[in-house]
Write a protein that holds these residues in place. Structure first.
Motif, PDB file in Angstrom:
ATOM      1  N   PRO A 144       0.807  -1.226   0.000  1.00 15.74           N
ATOM      2  CA  PRO A 144       0.000   0.000   0.000  1.00 15.74           C
ATOM      3  C   PRO A 144       0.839   1.275   0.000  1.00 15.74           C
ATOM      4  O   PRO A 144       0.438   2.290  -0.574  1.00 15.74           O
ATOM      5  N   GLU A 145       1.992   1.223   0.636  1.00 19.63           N
ATOM      6  CA  GLU A 145       2.865   2.399   0.681  1.00 19.63           C
ATOM      7  C   GLU A 145       3.347   2.761  -0.722  1.00 19.63           C
ATOM      8  O   GLU A 145       3.395   3.940  -1.099  1.00 19.63           O
ATOM      9  N   PHE A 146       3.670   1.736  -1.521  1.00 20.49           N
ATOM     10  CA  PHE A 146       4.128   1.999  -2.881  1.00 20.49           C
ATOM     11  C   PHE A 146       2.977   2.520  -3.750  1.00 20.49           C
ATOM     12  O   PHE A 146       3.169   3.409  -4.586  1.00 20.49           O
ATOM     13  N   LEU A 147       1.770   1.974  -3.529  1.00 23.64           N
ATOM     14  CA  LEU A 147       0.607   2.465  -4.269  1.00 23.64           C
ATOM     15  C   LEU A 147       0.366   3.948  -3.985  1.00 23.64           C
ATOM     16  O   LEU A 147       0.037   4.727  -4.890  1.00 23.64           O
ATOM     17  N   TYR A 148       0.529   4.329  -2.712  1.00 22.37           N
ATOM     18  CA  TYR A 148       0.357   5.751  -2.375  1.00 22.37           C
ATOM     19  C   TYR A 148       1.375   6.612  -3.115  1.00 22.37           C
ATOM     20  O   TYR A 148       1.050   7.700  -3.613  1.00 22.37           O
ATOM     21  N   GLU A 149       2.601   6.146  -3.183  1.00 23.51           N
ATOM     22  CA  GLU A 149       3.628   6.899  -3.899  1.00 23.51           C
ATOM     23  C   GLU A 149       3.233   7.119  -5.355  1.00 23.51           C
ATOM     24  O   GLU A 149       3.502   8.169  -5.937  1.00 23.51           O
ATOM     25  N   GLN A 150       2.585   6.126  -5.932  1.00 27.01           N
ATOM     26  CA  GLN A 150       2.138   6.231  -7.319  1.00 27.01           C
ATOM     27  C   GLN A 150       0.925   7.155  -7.464  1.00 27.01           C
ATOM     28  O   GLN A 150       0.669   7.686  -8.549  1.00 27.01           O
ATOM     29  N   ALA A 151       0.184   7.337  -6.377  1.00 28.08           N
ATOM     30  CA  ALA A 151      -1.086   8.065  -6.458  1.00 28.08           C
ATOM     31  C   ALA A 151      -1.097   9.395  -5.706  1.00 28.08           C
ATOM     32  O   ALA A 151      -2.117  10.077  -5.678  1.00 28.08           O
ATOM     33  N   LYS A 152       0.011   9.788  -5.105  1.00 28.52           N
ATOM     34  CA  LYS A 152      -0.020  10.939  -4.197  1.00 28.52           C
ATOM     35  C   LYS A 152      -0.366  12.247  -4.889  1.00 28.52           C
ATOM     36  O   LYS A 152      -0.826  13.194  -4.223  1.00 28.52           O
ATOM     37  N   ASN A 153      -0.178  12.342  -6.209  1.00 28.33           N
ATOM     38  CA  ASN A 153      -0.530  13.564  -6.933  1.00 28.33           C
ATOM     39  C   ASN A 153      -1.869  13.441  -7.656  1.00 28.33           C
ATOM     40  O   ASN A 153      -2.225  14.292  -8.466  1.00 28.33           O
ATOM     41  N   LYS A 154      -2.606  12.372  -7.346  1.00 30.65           N
ATOM     42  CA  LYS A 154      -3.922  12.142  -7.950  1.00 30.65           C
ATOM     43  C   LYS A 154      -5.012  12.315  -6.903  1.00 30.65           C
ATOM     44  O   LYS A 154      -4.735  12.359  -5.700  1.00 30.65           O
ATOM     45  N   THR A 155      -6.255  12.390  -7.347  1.00 32.82           N
ATOM     46  CA  THR A 155      -7.396  12.337  -6.429  1.00 32.82           C
ATOM     47  C   THR A 155      -7.622  10.875  -6.080  1.00 32.82           C
ATOM     48  O   THR A 155      -7.912  10.052  -6.949  1.00 32.82           O
ATOM     49  N   ARG A 156      -7.462  10.546  -4.788  1.00 26.94           N
ATOM     50  CA  ARG A 156      -7.529   9.156  -4.348  1.00 26.94           C
ATOM     51  C   ARG A 156      -8.919   8.835  -3.802  1.00 26.94           C
ATOM     52  O   ARG A 156      -9.424   9.497  -2.891  1.00 26.94           O
ATOM     53  N   VAL A 157      -9.511   7.793  -4.371  1.00 29.32           N
ATOM     54  CA  VAL A 157     -10.841   7.326  -3.973  1.00 29.32           C
ATOM     55  C   VAL A 157     -10.655   5.965  -3.319  1.00 29.32           C
ATOM     56  O   VAL A 157     -10.212   5.010  -3.973  1.00 29.32           O
ATOM     57  N   VAL A 158     -10.968   5.854  -2.030  1.00 27.26           N
ATOM     58  CA  VAL A 158     -10.689   4.617  -1.285  1.00 27.26           C
ATOM     59  C   VAL A 158     -11.991   4.016  -0.763  1.00 27.26           C
ATOM     60  O   VAL A 158     -12.761   4.677  -0.064  1.00 27.26           O
ATOM     61  N   ILE A 159     -12.216   2.747  -1.100  1.00 32.79           N
ATOM     62  CA  ILE A 159     -13.431   2.025  -0.709  1.00 32.79           C
ATOM     63  C   ILE A 159     -13.072   1.064   0.423  1.00 32.79           C
ATOM     64  O   ILE A 159     -12.305   0.118   0.229  1.00 32.79           O
ATOM     65  N   ALA A 160     -13.620   1.313   1.605  1.00 33.27           N
ATOM     66  CA  ALA A 160     -13.280   0.525   2.792  1.00 33.27           C
ATOM     67  C   ALA A 160     -14.519  -0.119   3.397  1.00 33.27           C
ATOM     68  O   ALA A 160     -15.646   0.282   3.122  1.00 33.27           O
ATOM     69  N   GLY A 161     -14.281  -1.110   4.262  1.00 37.15           N
ATOM     70  CA  GLY A 161     -15.378  -1.774   4.956  1.00 37.15           C
ATOM     71  C   GLY A 161     -15.050  -3.236   5.174  1.00 37.15           C
ATOM     72  O   GLY A 161     -14.279  -3.838   4.425  1.00 37.15           O
ATOM     73  N   SER A 162     -15.650  -3.846   6.193  1.00 29.63           N
ATOM     74  CA  SER A 162     -15.408  -5.257   6.480  1.00 29.63           C
ATOM     75  C   SER A 162     -15.967  -6.146   5.383  1.00 29.63           C
ATOM     76  O   SER A 162     -15.503  -7.261   5.174  1.00 29.63           O
ATOM     77  N   HIS A 163     -16.987  -5.672   4.714  1.00 27.31           N
ATOM     78  CA  HIS A 163     -17.628  -6.447   3.652  1.00 27.31           C
ATOM     79  C   HIS A 163     -18.115  -5.497   2.567  1.00 27.31           C
ATOM     80  O   HIS A 163     -18.410  -4.335   2.827  1.00 27.31           O
ATOM     81  N   GLY A 164     -18.162  -5.985   1.338  1.00 26.58           N
ATOM     82  CA  GLY A 164     -18.706  -5.199   0.237  1.00 26.58           C
ATOM     83  C   GLY A 164     -17.708  -4.360  -0.534  1.00 26.58           C
ATOM     84  O   GLY A 164     -18.006  -3.883  -1.624  1.00 26.58           O
TER      85      GLY A 164
END
Length: 445
Positions: free
Chosen positions: A93-113
């Motif tokens: 995840p840390e590397f993904l952030y480095e790739q996305a830090k200058n973009k608008t980041r949309v994160v989908i979280a939750g135990s299910h779904g």
């Protein structure tokens, strides 16, 4: 840029490796076990390790980034060499952030779904030819890879997992993404081997909400009491947008979504999927997709891989496969299955094989999880318990915790397979719930 993956064969890791190769990076990696489809996909991209194992000599001072997977251990010899050379070591995840830090980041979280919602969003965007970077935890129809990284796209859509980032970074993965737009679908205790108490587990979601960028957006499920509590107690500044299950009806085995534009026929079923759909619609709205365009696209969404996925059998029997193994996921899948096939005999099979699901304390969460099925079957392997160095569990304890006296419990794959072989798959409807394979059960027979 030169990158090296320690544990390149993982489901997520190999997709990131492929995405970086496609981006033009120099990619290498190691692993002590690589299975299909990772093996073939890495081989096709010419980044499959020539032999299995760990080779410290692969770690050289000219490597720009080491990406460390959860499958590796803290004492991994390649990791030790990377530390010795002072190389930059990233978790996935840390590397993904480095790739996305200058973009608008949309994160989908939750135990299910979260996988289904992320998949729905990507399906709609792809349908309308809206190009975004992404990371999703399931193979999707129309997508070659589960990860896409570019220099040009403005948005990155990320499935946000609460599990640990790496053997040396014990933060939840989703805490590293710092979302501009976030969604929280639900909270139900999971990963008991890491989060020993429910409050410890909820704390990860409190931190996730606190990580939303100032002035950001949180779309959240207002039907989940734990989610609502976390949102209401948040102290940082962001816009809060609730969603709930939309109106729908089931007619002749088909689900129709009730909208201002009329009834929209869907290819998925279950109230939990309608709830997921509403979350996805809200996110897509903030990505510039109008409701009419969303509904136009979502009609053709057939579901994410292994999420109530229909298996095409030669005998035309009705069989669905679902990744469900955590209690909240099992309950949602069973409810949807029973609603969809209420006029047929319903068989539900559940495999318990994760550390959490085999923990007697955690088993309490499965109470009434299989209710509504005409035949409810639970399978776990006594051999798996020995391998995991866990205490034996009796079938009676399983029945007690599930609060289902009619539950059939199998503890050997041989007995389960014998029972399966006796069933006429052309009669009734079948659902197989597991992140494993029921001891090698062939679902096509």
């Amino acid at each position: 840029m030169k990158t090296h993956f320690i544990a390149i064969g993982g489901s997520a890791m190999h997709n990131l490796a492929i995405a970086l190769k496609d981006k033009g990076y120099e990619v290498s990696g190691s692993d002590d076990a690589i299975f299909e489809p990772s093996k073939s996909r890495l081989e096709k991209k010419e980044i499959l390790p020539q032999e299995l194992g760990w080779f410290p000599e692969k770690i050289t001072s000219d490597i720009d980034a080491i990406i460390l997977g959860m499958h590796a251990h803290e004492d991994n010899p390649e990791l030790a060499k990377a530390k010795e050379l002072g190389l930059k070591i990233y978790s996935y995840p840390e590397f993904l952030y480095e790739q996305a830090k200058n973009k608008t980041r949309v994160v989908i979280a939750g135990s299910h779904g979260k996988t289904t919602i992320t998949s729905m969003i990507l399906h709609v965007l792809n349908f309308h030819q809206k190009d975004v970077d992404y990371m999703v935890g399931a193979q999707l129809e129309g997508f070659d890879c589960m990860v896409k990284l570019t220099e040009d796209n403005d948005f990155m859509v990320l499935e946000g997992d609460e599990y640990l980032s790496s053997p040396i970074d014990l933060r939840s993965k989703f805490l590293l993404y710092q979302p501009n737009i976030a969604l929280m679908s639900g909270i139900a205790w999971d990963h008991i081997n890491v989060f020993k108490t429910f409050d410890d587990y909820i704390e990860q979601f409190r931190k996730f909400v606190a990580s939303i960028t100032p002035g950001g957006i949180l779309v959240y499920n207002e039907e989940d009491a734990e989610v609502v509590k976390v949102v209401e107690n948040a102290e940082n500044y962001f816009r809060k947008i609730p969603y709930k299950t939309p109106e729908y009806e089931l007619s002749n085995g088909k689900v129709y979504l009730k909208t201002e534009m009329g009834d929209i026929p869907l290819s998925v079923f279950g109230s939990h999927n309608l709830l997921n759909l509403e979350g996805a619609r809200n996110i897509c709205h903030h990505l510039g997709i109008m409701d009419e365009d969303f509904y136009d696209a979502i009609m053709s969404f057939k579901g994410a891989s292994k999420r109530l996925e229909k298996i095409e059998r030669e005998d035309n029997g009705t069989l669905y496969k679902d990744f469900a193994h955590a209690p909240s996921k099992v309950k949602a899948a069973v409810k949807a299955f029973c609603e969809q096939f209420k006029n047929e005999k319903k068989y539900g099979f559940l495999e318990l094989h994760t550390y959490s699901s085999l923990n007697p304390v955690f088993l309490e969460q499965y109470d009434h999880a299989m209710d509504g099925l005409d035949e409810a079957i639970v399978f776990y392997s006594e051999d798996a318990l020995k391998i995991k160095r866990m205490e034996p569990i009796s079938p009676d304890l399983i029945k007690e915790k599930f609060k289902n006296e009619n539950l059939k419990v199998f503890t050997s794959a041989q007995e389960l397979h014998a029972y399966w072989d006796l069933l006429d798959k052309t009669k009734g409807s079948y659902m197989m719930m597991s992140s494993g394979n029921f001891g090698g059960l062939d679902l096509m027979k």
